[in-house]
Design a protein around this motif. Structure first.
Motif, short mmCIF file in Angstrom:
data_model
loop_
_atom_site.label_atom_id
_atom_site.label_comp_id
_atom_site.label_asym_id
_atom_site.label_seq_id
_atom_site.Cartn_x
_atom_site.Cartn_y
_atom_site.Cartn_z
N LYS A 1 0.84 -1.21 0.00
CA LYS A 1 0.00 0.00 0.00
C LYS A 1 0.87 1.26 0.00
O LYS A 1 0.56 2.24 -0.68
CB LYS A 1 -0.93 -0.01 1.23
N VAL B 1 -11.46 -15.86 -6.02
CA VAL B 1 -11.15 -15.52 -7.43
C VAL B 1 -9.65 -15.32 -7.67
O VAL B 1 -9.22 -15.35 -8.81
CB VAL B 1 -11.90 -14.25 -7.93
N ALA C 1 -8.83 2.26 -7.65
CA ALA C 1 -9.49 1.64 -6.49
C ALA C 1 -9.46 0.12 -6.52
O ALA C 1 -9.42 -0.53 -5.47
CB ALA C 1 -10.93 2.14 -6.41
N LYS C 2 -9.45 -0.45 -7.71
CA LYS C 2 -9.46 -1.92 -7.82
C LYS C 2 -8.19 -2.53 -7.21
O LYS C 2 -8.17 -3.72 -6.87
CB LYS C 2 -9.61 -2.32 -9.29
N PHE D 1 -7.01 -2.22 -4.34
CA PHE D 1 -7.24 -2.68 -2.97
C PHE D 1 -8.01 -3.98 -2.89
O PHE D 1 -8.05 -4.62 -1.85
CB PHE D 1 -7.94 -1.58 -2.17
N LYS D 2 -8.63 -4.36 -3.99
CA LYS D 2 -9.37 -5.62 -4.01
C LYS D 2 -8.48 -6.79 -4.41
O LYS D 2 -8.89 -7.94 -4.28
CB LYS D 2 -10.54 -5.51 -5.00
N TYR E 1 2.07 1.81 -3.46
CA TYR E 1 0.95 2.34 -4.24
C TYR E 1 0.82 3.85 -4.04
O TYR E 1 0.72 4.61 -5.02
CB TYR E 1 -0.34 1.62 -3.81
N SER F 1 -14.81 -16.71 1.04
CA SER F 1 -14.99 -15.37 0.49
C SER F 1 -14.82 -15.40 -1.02
O SER F 1 -13.76 -15.79 -1.52
CB SER F 1 -13.94 -14.43 1.11
N PRO F 2 -15.85 -15.00 -1.77
CA PRO F 2 -15.73 -14.99 -3.24
C PRO F 2 -14.55 -14.14 -3.72
O PRO F 2 -13.87 -14.50 -4.68
CB PRO F 2 -17.06 -14.39 -3.69
N SER F 3 -14.32 -13.01 -3.03
CA SER F 3 -13.26 -12.12 -3.49
C SER F 3 -11.87 -12.67 -3.19
O SER F 3 -10.89 -12.25 -3.80
CB SER F 3 -13.42 -10.72 -2.88
N VAL F 4 -11.76 -13.61 -2.26
CA VAL F 4 -10.48 -14.31 -2.04
C VAL F 4 -10.35 -15.43 -3.05
O VAL F 4 -9.31 -15.61 -3.69
CB VAL F 4 -10.39 -14.87 -0.59
#
Lengths: 84, 204
Positions: free
Chosen positions: B38, B116, B49-50, B52-53, B41, B111-114
């Motif tokens: 971070k 992927v 913003a993406k 951070f995902k 960054y 977690s779906p976001s993990v």
């Protein structure tokens, strides 16, 4: 209800990694997807997990998701109406 | 006749330091890798913003590609830039997080976001989205940086006309350990493109 809305904003920011946002940046009637917060399909799945994990609510009809996740207001109302 | 190719520029991230073409451009003493990423960054002044995902592997590949592309004297176009990455740990760092979320049957909330990010080549996707790339790409898992395969593959992509530029290198992330060596290969540059030069720059 107001506390629930703040709690939802905090959970959304944390779980969806919206690090550029604070709870003050999210209005209760902001659209969560599309032109609002700009959430995507993976975020939608995370919202479903939040409802299940933190509030014990399973969404049985995926078609209702669009209405439920329209805004903080609609999410909070759905939780109030459905949690045990 | 084969085109003469060069290592246009290179960037290394290791031991909390970011090194561009042999010069340290950023370093800190942060012990948490996610915080260090971070910090990089913000140092780069990015607004995306993406970022951070993303998982750590994608973040490191994304940051390094930003540094290379923003400091290149060549243009990165949609169809001319291939991406070739490799590492040792694959997506293990994220795989562990996913495993943790499904290990307790009574607390089973993956977690779906993990999930992927439980593939190493997702980082290539993030880079491609950022630059609109619709080009050749591949992700290898090696025991260590393999300069011979990298050289051969990069050279083949350009000599065969599949690409005019290759964004390539080693992006390894495991637990708190980061080891990154990425570079751009093109017809413009001063360091000759060879396996010998690649391993020299990686180890230097």
């Amino acid at each position: 209800m107001e506390n629930l809305k703040i709690e939802l904003k905090e959970k959304i920011i944390e779980n969806l990694n919206l690090e550029d946002l604070s709870i003050d940046d999210i209005q209760d009637d902001d659209t969560l997807f599309g032109d609002g917060l700009g959430l995507d399909s993976i975020d939608a799945l995370e919202l479903i997990v939040i409802l299940d994990k933190d509030y014990g609510i399973k969404i049985s009809d995926p078609k209702k998701g669009k209405t439920i996740f329209e805004s903080i207001n609609s999410m909070a109302q759905f939780i109030m109406d459905n949690r045990n | 006749m084969d085109k003469k190719l060069y290592i246009h520029n290179y960037c290394k991230i290791k031991n909390n330091s970011v090194n561009l073409n042999g010069e340290i451009i950023y370093s800190d003493k942060e012990t948490e890798m996610t915080v260090f990423l971070k910090n990089v960054y913000h140092f780069l002044g990015l607004k995306y913003a993406k970022f951070f995902k993303m998982d750590s592997l994608s973040k490191i590949a994304f940051l390094t590609s930003e540094i290379l592309v923003n400091n290149a004297k060549i243009t990165i176009k949609e169809t001319n830039t291939a991406v070739v990455l490799s590492n040792n740990a694959s997506s293990l760092d994220t795989d562990r997080k996913h495993q943790k979320s499904i290990s307790d049957p009574d607390n089973y909330f993956p977690s779906p976001s993990v999930f992927v990010y439980t593939l190493p080549n997702i980082g290539i996707g993030e880079i491609s989205i950022r630059h609109g790339l619709k080009s050749e790409n591949v992700f290898f898992v090696f025991s260590q940086y393999n300069e011979t395969v990298h050289y051969t593959y990069e050279n083949s992509l350009i000599q065969s006309g599949k690409a005019t530029t290759v964004l390539s290198g080693w992006t390894n992330v495991d637990d708190q350990s980061v080891d990154v060596f990425m570079y751009l290969i093109s017809e413009k540059g001063s360091i000759p493109h060879s396996a010998k030069e690649l391993i020299k720059l990686y180890k230097n």
